[in-house]
Design a protein around this motif. Sequence first.
Motif, short mmCIF file in Angstrom:
data_model
loop_
_atom_site.label_atom_id
_atom_site.label_comp_id
_atom_site.label_asym_id
_atom_site.label_seq_id
_atom_site.Cartn_x
_atom_site.Cartn_y
_atom_site.Cartn_z
N UNK A 254 -17.43 13.48 -5.88
CA UNK A 254 -16.98 14.24 -4.72
C UNK A 254 -15.68 13.69 -4.14
N UNK A 255 -15.28 12.51 -4.61
CA UNK A 255 -14.03 11.90 -4.15
C UNK A 255 -14.31 10.74 -3.22
N UNK A 256 -14.00 9.52 -3.62
CA UNK A 256 -14.30 8.36 -2.77
C UNK A 256 -13.59 8.39 -1.43
N UNK A 257 -12.40 9.02 -1.37
CA UNK A 257 -11.67 9.06 -0.10
C UNK A 257 -12.30 10.04 0.89
N UNK A 258 -13.07 11.00 0.38
CA UNK A 258 -13.71 11.97 1.28
C UNK A 258 -15.14 11.58 1.63
N UNK A 259 -15.61 10.44 1.10
CA UNK A 259 -16.97 9.99 1.42
C UNK A 259 -17.23 9.90 2.92
N UNK A 260 -16.31 9.32 3.73
CA UNK A 260 -16.57 9.25 5.17
C UNK A 260 -16.72 10.62 5.83
N UNK A 261 -16.07 11.65 5.26
CA UNK A 261 -16.13 12.97 5.87
C UNK A 261 -17.51 13.59 5.70
N UNK A 262 -18.01 13.61 4.45
CA UNK A 262 -19.31 14.27 4.27
C UNK A 262 -20.46 13.43 4.81
N UNK A 263 -20.31 12.09 4.78
CA UNK A 263 -21.34 11.25 5.41
C UNK A 263 -21.39 11.47 6.92
N UNK A 264 -20.21 11.58 7.53
CA UNK A 264 -20.15 11.89 8.96
C UNK A 264 -20.81 13.24 9.23
N UNK A 265 -20.55 14.20 8.36
CA UNK A 265 -21.16 15.52 8.52
C UNK A 265 -22.67 15.46 8.44
N UNK A 266 -23.20 14.68 7.50
CA UNK A 266 -24.65 14.57 7.36
C UNK A 266 -25.27 13.93 8.60
N UNK A 267 -24.66 12.82 9.06
CA UNK A 267 -25.18 12.14 10.26
C UNK A 267 -25.08 13.06 11.48
N UNK A 268 -23.98 13.77 11.59
CA UNK A 268 -23.79 14.70 12.72
C UNK A 268 -24.87 15.78 12.72
N UNK A 269 -25.14 16.37 11.57
CA UNK A 269 -26.15 17.43 11.51
C UNK A 269 -27.54 16.90 11.79
N UNK A 270 -27.81 15.64 11.41
CA UNK A 270 -29.15 15.08 11.59
C UNK A 270 -29.40 14.54 12.99
N UNK A 271 -28.33 14.12 13.68
CA UNK A 271 -28.54 13.38 14.94
C UNK A 271 -27.92 14.01 16.17
N UNK A 272 -26.90 14.81 16.03
CA UNK A 272 -26.19 15.30 17.21
C UNK A 272 -26.97 16.42 17.89
N UNK A 273 -27.03 16.33 19.21
CA UNK A 273 -27.69 17.39 19.97
C UNK A 273 -26.92 18.70 19.84
N UNK A 274 -25.61 18.60 19.70
CA UNK A 274 -24.79 19.82 19.58
C UNK A 274 -25.04 20.53 18.25
N UNK A 275 -25.59 19.78 17.27
CA UNK A 275 -25.82 20.37 15.96
C UNK A 275 -27.29 20.69 15.72
N UNK A 276 -28.09 20.68 16.78
CA UNK A 276 -29.53 20.90 16.60
C UNK A 276 -29.81 22.23 15.90
N UNK A 277 -29.08 23.25 16.27
CA UNK A 277 -29.33 24.57 15.68
C UNK A 277 -28.99 24.60 14.19
N UNK A 278 -28.06 23.72 13.77
CA UNK A 278 -27.64 23.71 12.36
C UNK A 278 -28.35 22.62 11.54
N UNK A 279 -29.34 21.95 12.14
CA UNK A 279 -30.02 20.85 11.43
C UNK A 279 -30.63 21.28 10.10
#
Length: 514
Positions: A254-279
Amino acid sequence: MSSDPSSLHLSRAPRGVLLWWLAGAIALFHIATASGYGYFRDELYFLACGEHLAFGYVDHPPLIALVAAGVRGVLGQSLFALRLLPALAAGATVWVTGAVTAELGGRRFAQALAMTCVALAPVILSLCTYLSKNAFDLLIWAVAWWLFVRLLEQETTPRWLALGAVLGVGLENKILVLCLGLGITVGMLTHRPAAFRTRGPWLAGMLALLLFAPYLGWQILHDWPTLEFMERARAHKMLELAPLDWLSEQALQMGPFSLPVWLTGLVYLLTSERARAQRPLAIAFLTVLAVLLFSHGKGYYAAPAYLPLFAAGGVALERLPLFQSSRLRAALLTVLVLGGALSAPLAKPILPVETFVHYQASLGLSPGSSGERHEQGVLPQFFADMHGWQDLTATVARVYNSLPAQERSAACVFGENYGQAGAIDFFGPAYGLPPALATHNNYFLWGPRGCTGELMIVIGGERETLEREFERAELAATFHCSLCRPDEDDKPIWIVRNARVALDVMWPDMKHYD
């Protein structure tokens, strides 16, 4: 997604121009580099399948054969013609990723970030290089993710039906879409169980099944050959990786330089209250990843599952105070583009062979295996499979033309795999060769094609084996190809005469699925 109407307007305002420019740029890049090193092994096979249209095939559903036949009939069979649709699919996948990001509330930077990650992911660059199921699979998953995000915003029966239709079409392209359907189901069951008390998901499932039914019917009529193919491929062909190695491969593909982007996205979807609907997006991703990991699926199978994570990562990073600086935003995008430029020659055949070999060595890398157990040569398997096919056909043609005219009229050409047979079927008519035979995958179902075994030109094999099956075996030539896979180099070309048992009688015992 933000409930503020003005925020929603701002998030979507730049979307149109930005999506079209970035999507168009990646499509043009793939079009400009379409010639590559030559025809890919699977392209030749899919073109052969397009000559035998059916509701199913041993190793894939019918859509790719239909596409191959359509492209050949309308645009011709040049490399440009065959690879135009995959190039457009690459651009469309990037476009839809931007649309998903906008649906999640992402503005200009979030959209650019997500689209850049997807456009330059090494595995996606590879999968959109040639005519195959994979480029269309990426696009189908992207559209399904977009529809799923919209459904999470507002559950309606029409939205469920639209999702079911896309999944059904996707299943006619690649049965891996079953993993996506499972992921969506698990995501909804864990966070929106009430949805299953409505008719929407059930109607969607029924529609997907209805669209998938022709392929299932073909499987039943042919005694489920794909299950046998999958079992034998896992046992004899697929390279099983330890879980940590498999996950490490994911990061590289997936590209080592983009690893922080998709990992951030996963954590955001799992933990952010703003992303509850998209969990459910995160749960769907984790479900797909778990299924592929524990079933030892090839690493690239998971590629389309990452698309919503890049979108969510773009949204999350855009909202961080750190990235309110336009300079930091530009720096991050620059790093991603430079990283993509460094990895692109490893993913896509854009460098001359000698230059590529030196470039690969300078990075301390060795040829990759594409997740299979083949011995590796000078080039990675993906690149090696773009070499030698026309030369092989020319070698066979010289043997064929060395026969007396009376013998040529009875001669058949037998390949030991679908790549060899596909090459003969594609390049052979220009040399006056007859259609090829093989017992590999769907070539087995097409049978001996009228060949009796009286006289055959056989690619590969050993004299001892051939002399058990034929009265006489004569070595007529040897095919050399230094850039091919080692198992395609130094291939003996035999002339064999008078099968000891009629070919149609021995044919059922020669089946080779993997």
